[in-house]
Design a protein around this motif. Structure first.
Motif, PDB file in Angstrom:
ATOM      1  N   ASP A  67       0.506  -1.272  -0.355  1.00 21.71           N
ATOM      2  CA  ASP A  67       0.017  -0.195  -0.415  1.00 21.71           C
ATOM      3  C   ASP A  67       1.153   1.447   0.225  1.00 21.71           C
ATOM      4  OD1 ASP A  67      -2.961   0.979   0.377  1.00 21.71           O
ATOM      5  OD2 ASP A  67      -1.659   1.573   2.087  1.00 21.71           O
ATOM      6  N   HIS A  68       1.988   1.953   0.853  1.00 19.08           N
ATOM      7  CA  HIS A  68       2.813   2.445   0.348  1.00 19.08           C
ATOM      8  C   HIS A  68       3.964   2.220   1.875  1.00 19.08           C
ATOM      9  CE1 HIS A  68       0.144   3.063   4.416  1.00 19.08           C
ATOM     10  NE2 HIS A  68       1.725   3.606   5.068  1.00 19.08           N
ATOM     11  N   ILE A  69       5.048   2.503   1.691  1.00 23.00           N
ATOM     12  CA  ILE A  69       6.299   2.820   2.374  1.00 23.00           C
ATOM     13  C   ILE A  69       6.337   3.930   2.908  1.00 23.00           C
ATOM     14  CG2 ILE A  69       7.465   1.186   1.131  1.00 23.00           C
ATOM     15  CD1 ILE A  69       8.900   3.773  -0.117  1.00 23.00           C
ATOM     16  N   PHE A  70       7.103   3.497   4.515  1.00 21.21           N
ATOM     17  CA  PHE A  70       7.733   5.442   5.164  1.00 21.21           C
ATOM     18  C   PHE A  70       8.685   4.782   5.529  1.00 21.21           C
ATOM     19  CE2 PHE A  70       5.540   1.579   8.095  1.00 21.21           C
ATOM     20  CZ  PHE A  70       6.288   1.901   9.654  1.00 21.21           C
ATOM     21  N   LEU A  71       9.930   5.212   6.950  1.00 21.48           N
ATOM     22  CA  LEU A  71      11.023   5.348   7.297  1.00 21.48           C
ATOM     23  C   LEU A  71      10.808   5.668   8.664  1.00 21.48           C
ATOM     24  CD1 LEU A  71      12.895   7.388   4.394  1.00 21.48           C
ATOM     25  CD2 LEU A  71      12.766   5.068   4.708  1.00 21.48           C
ATOM     26  N   VAL A  72      11.683   5.071   9.176  1.00 21.16           N
ATOM     27  CA  VAL A  72      11.485   5.557  10.758  1.00 21.16           C
ATOM     28  C   VAL A  72      12.864   4.987  10.833  1.00 21.16           C
ATOM     29  CG1 VAL A  72      10.955   5.249  13.321  1.00 21.16           C
ATOM     30  CG2 VAL A  72       9.861   3.848  10.878  1.00 21.16           C
ATOM     31  N   PRO A  73      13.589   6.574  11.705  1.00 24.76           N
ATOM     32  CA  PRO A  73      15.245   6.792  12.069  1.00 24.76           C
ATOM     33  C   PRO A  73      15.609   5.664  12.879  1.00 24.76           C
ATOM     34  CG  PRO A  73      14.051   8.964  12.362  1.00 24.76           C
ATOM     35  CD  PRO A  73      13.196   7.683  12.461  1.00 24.76           C
ATOM     36  N   LEU A  74      16.802   4.621  12.189  1.00 25.21           N
ATOM     37  CA  LEU A  74      17.610   4.065  13.427  1.00 25.21           C
ATOM     38  C   LEU A  74      16.993   4.512  14.886  1.00 25.21           C
ATOM     39  CD1 LEU A  74      17.873   0.994  13.715  1.00 25.21           C
ATOM     40  CD2 LEU A  74      20.631   2.119  13.030  1.00 25.21           C
ATOM     41  N   ASN A  75      18.032   5.713  15.314  1.00 23.97           N
ATOM     42  CA  ASN A  75      17.405   6.347  16.948  1.00 23.97           C
ATOM     43  C   ASN A  75      16.100   5.764  17.311  1.00 23.97           C
ATOM     44  OD1 ASN A  75      20.667   6.390  16.548  1.00 23.97           O
ATOM     45  ND2 ASN A  75      20.475   8.426  16.335  1.00 23.97           N
ATOM     46  N   PHE A  76      15.453   5.552  16.887  1.00 26.43           N
ATOM     47  CA  PHE A  76      14.217   5.798  17.456  1.00 26.43           C
ATOM     48  C   PHE A  76      13.749   4.126  17.950  1.00 26.43           C
ATOM     49  CE2 PHE A  76       9.810   3.847  17.267  1.00 26.43           C
ATOM     50  CZ  PHE A  76       9.212   4.467  18.624  1.00 26.43           C
ATOM     51  N   PHE A  77      14.763   3.467  17.163  1.00 26.93           N
ATOM     52  CA  PHE A  77      14.141   1.889  18.246  1.00 26.93           C
ATOM     53  C   PHE A  77      15.872   1.730  19.163  1.00 26.93           C
ATOM     54  CE2 PHE A  77      12.677   1.247  14.132  1.00 26.93           C
ATOM     55  CZ  PHE A  77      11.372   1.199  14.058  1.00 26.93           C
ATOM     56  N   ILE A  78      17.050   2.691  18.510  1.00 25.54           N
ATOM     57  CA  ILE A  78      17.731   2.024  19.650  1.00 25.54           C
ATOM     58  C   ILE A  78      17.131   2.761  21.773  1.00 25.54           C
ATOM     59  CG2 ILE A  78      20.451   2.767  20.255  1.00 25.54           C
ATOM     60  CD1 ILE A  78      20.907   2.566  17.892  1.00 25.54           C
ATOM     61  N   ASN A  79      16.483   4.385  21.221  1.00 25.84           N
ATOM     62  CA  ASN A  79      16.537   4.189  22.069  1.00 25.84           C
ATOM     63  C   ASN A  79      14.782   4.371  22.671  1.00 25.84           C
ATOM     64  OD1 ASN A  79      18.951   6.431  22.230  1.00 25.84           O
ATOM     65  ND2 ASN A  79      17.545   7.531  20.396  1.00 25.84           N
ATOM     66  N   ASN A  80      14.014   3.446  22.032  1.00 24.67           N
ATOM     67  CA  ASN A  80      12.765   3.185  22.365  1.00 24.67           C
ATOM     68  C   ASN A  80      12.020   1.641  22.529  1.00 24.67           C
ATOM     69  OD1 ASN A  80      11.366   5.676  23.104  1.00 24.67           O
ATOM     70  ND2 ASN A  80      12.329   5.994  21.275  1.00 24.67           N
ATOM     71  N   GLU A  81      12.423   1.036  23.889  1.00 21.63           N
ATOM     72  CA  GLU A  81      12.060  -0.199  24.100  1.00 21.63           C
ATOM     73  C   GLU A  81      10.918  -0.954  23.243  1.00 21.63           C
ATOM     74  OE1 GLU A  81      14.083  -3.305  25.048  1.00 21.63           O
ATOM     75  OE2 GLU A  81      15.691  -1.703  24.797  1.00 21.63           O
ATOM     76  N   PRO A  82      10.435  -1.848  22.310  1.00 20.30           N
ATOM     77  CA  PRO A  82       8.943  -2.033  22.606  1.00 20.30           C
ATOM     78  C   PRO A  82       8.376  -2.774  24.090  1.00 20.30           C
ATOM     79  CG  PRO A  82      10.588  -4.026  22.061  1.00 20.30           C
ATOM     80  CD  PRO A  82      11.520  -3.185  22.443  1.00 20.30           C
ATOM     81  N   SER A  83       7.074  -2.600  23.885  1.00 18.10           N
ATOM     82  CA  SER A  83       6.111  -3.114  24.811  1.00 18.10           C
ATOM     83  C   SER A  83       6.121  -4.607  24.837  1.00 18.10           C
ATOM     84  CB  SER A  83       4.496  -2.591  24.965  1.00 18.10           C
ATOM     85  OG  SER A  83       4.800  -0.937  24.605  1.00 18.10           O
ATOM     86  N   THR A  84       6.567  -5.089  25.342  1.00 16.98           N
ATOM     87  CA  THR A  84       5.763  -7.039  25.134  1.00 16.98           C
ATOM     88  C   THR A  84       4.547  -7.116  25.807  1.00 16.98           C
ATOM     89  OG1 THR A  84       8.553  -6.808  25.378  1.00 16.98           O
ATOM     90  CG2 THR A  84       7.592  -8.791  25.907  1.00 16.98           C
TER      91      THR A  84
END
Length: 206
Positions: free
Chosen positions: A127-144
Motif C-alpha cells: 500500500d505504501h512505505i515509510f521510514l523510521v530513524p534507526l535511533n528511535f529503536f535504539i532509544n525506545n524499547e518495545p512493549s512486551t
C-alpha cells in the motif's frame, strides 16, 4: 560402509531441522542513509492481500527452489515489492534466523537501499512505505506481552505408544509478542521481534 557415509556428508551444510515445516521465508531489513542519519524502511501490505492485509512488514517472501540461496529470496522479493533493481541493494550480512512456533522459519538479511528515489512500489502487494530513524529503536524499547504455547494432540494421537498415555505431560512455553509505536504506525509481531534482535545486536557492536 563408513567411508561412503563420510563421503555423502562431505559438503553438508547444517541448518535448522525443517521436518514438517512448509514455510521458509527470507526478509530484508532495508537501511537507508539520509542526511547522514540511518533509517529503516517498512512497508504497509496491500489491503487486498489474503494474508495479513494492511500489516507492517519488511520486504520478503517465501523461498523458492529457483532462488538457490535464502539471500537471493530476500533480494528477489525486495525488488518485486519495492520496484527496484538488484543493483540498488547492498547486502551487509545475514542476521539471526527466526523460528516461529507455527511452522515458519524466517531468514533475515541486513541490506542497504542505495537510491531511495528509485523506489516504485508494487501496488498489488504494497500500500505504501515509510521510514523510521534507526535511533528511535535504539532509544525506545518495545512493549512486551506474553502468550502461551501449548501442544494439543489430534484426536487420533497414539497415546498408547508413549509413557503415561493420555496423562503424558507435554512441554509448554511462552511466546512474547512485541509492539513498537511510531507516530500512527504499530510495528508488531514477527516484524518487531526480528527488528529488536537486529537492534540489540547493533547496540552491542556500536
Amino acid at each position: 560402509m563408513i567411508d561412503k557415509l563420510k563421503q555423502s556428508f562431505t559438503n553438508f551444510k547444517p541448518y535448522i531441522n525443517t521436518f514438517e515445516i512448509p514455510y521458509i521465508y527470507s526478509v530484508l531489513i532495508p537501511i537507508l542513509e539520509i542526511d547522514n542519519n540511518l533509517h529503516i524502511l517498512f512497508q504497509v501490505r496491500s489491503k487486498n492481500l489474503k494474508s495479513q492485509p494492511n500489516e507492517i512488514s519488511f520486504p520478503g517472501g517465501k523461498f523458492e527452489d529457483t532462488d538457490i540461496t535464502f539471500e537471493k529470496t530476500a533480494i528477489r522479493e525486495t525488488c518485486e515489492e519495492l520496484g527496484i533493481d538488484e543493483k540498488n541493494i547492498d547486502i551487509i550480512c545475514p542476521l539471526n534466523i527466526f523460528v516461529a512456533p507455527f511452522n515458519m522459519i524466517i531468514n533475515p538479511f541486513l541490506g542497504e537501499i542505495k537510491d531511495f528515489e528509485s523506489i516504485n512500489i508494487n501496488k498489488d502487494e504494497v500500500d505504501h512505505i515509510f521510514l523510521v530513524p534507526l535511533n528511535f529503536f535504539i532509544n525506545n524499547e518495545p512493549s512486551t506481552y506474553k502468550t502461551q504455547v501449548n501442544i494439543i494432540p489430534d484426536k487420533n494421537f497414539p497415546y498408547h505408544l508413549i509413557p503415561s498415555g493420555e496423562n503424558y505431560k507435554f512441554k509448554t512455553g511462552t511466546y512474547d509478542v512485541l509492539f513498537y509505536e511510531y507516530k500512527d504506525y504499530i510495528i508488531w509481531g514477527i516484524t518487531a521481534k526480528i527488528l529488536k534482535n537486529f537492534v540489540d545486536s547493533y547496540k552491542k557492536r556500536k
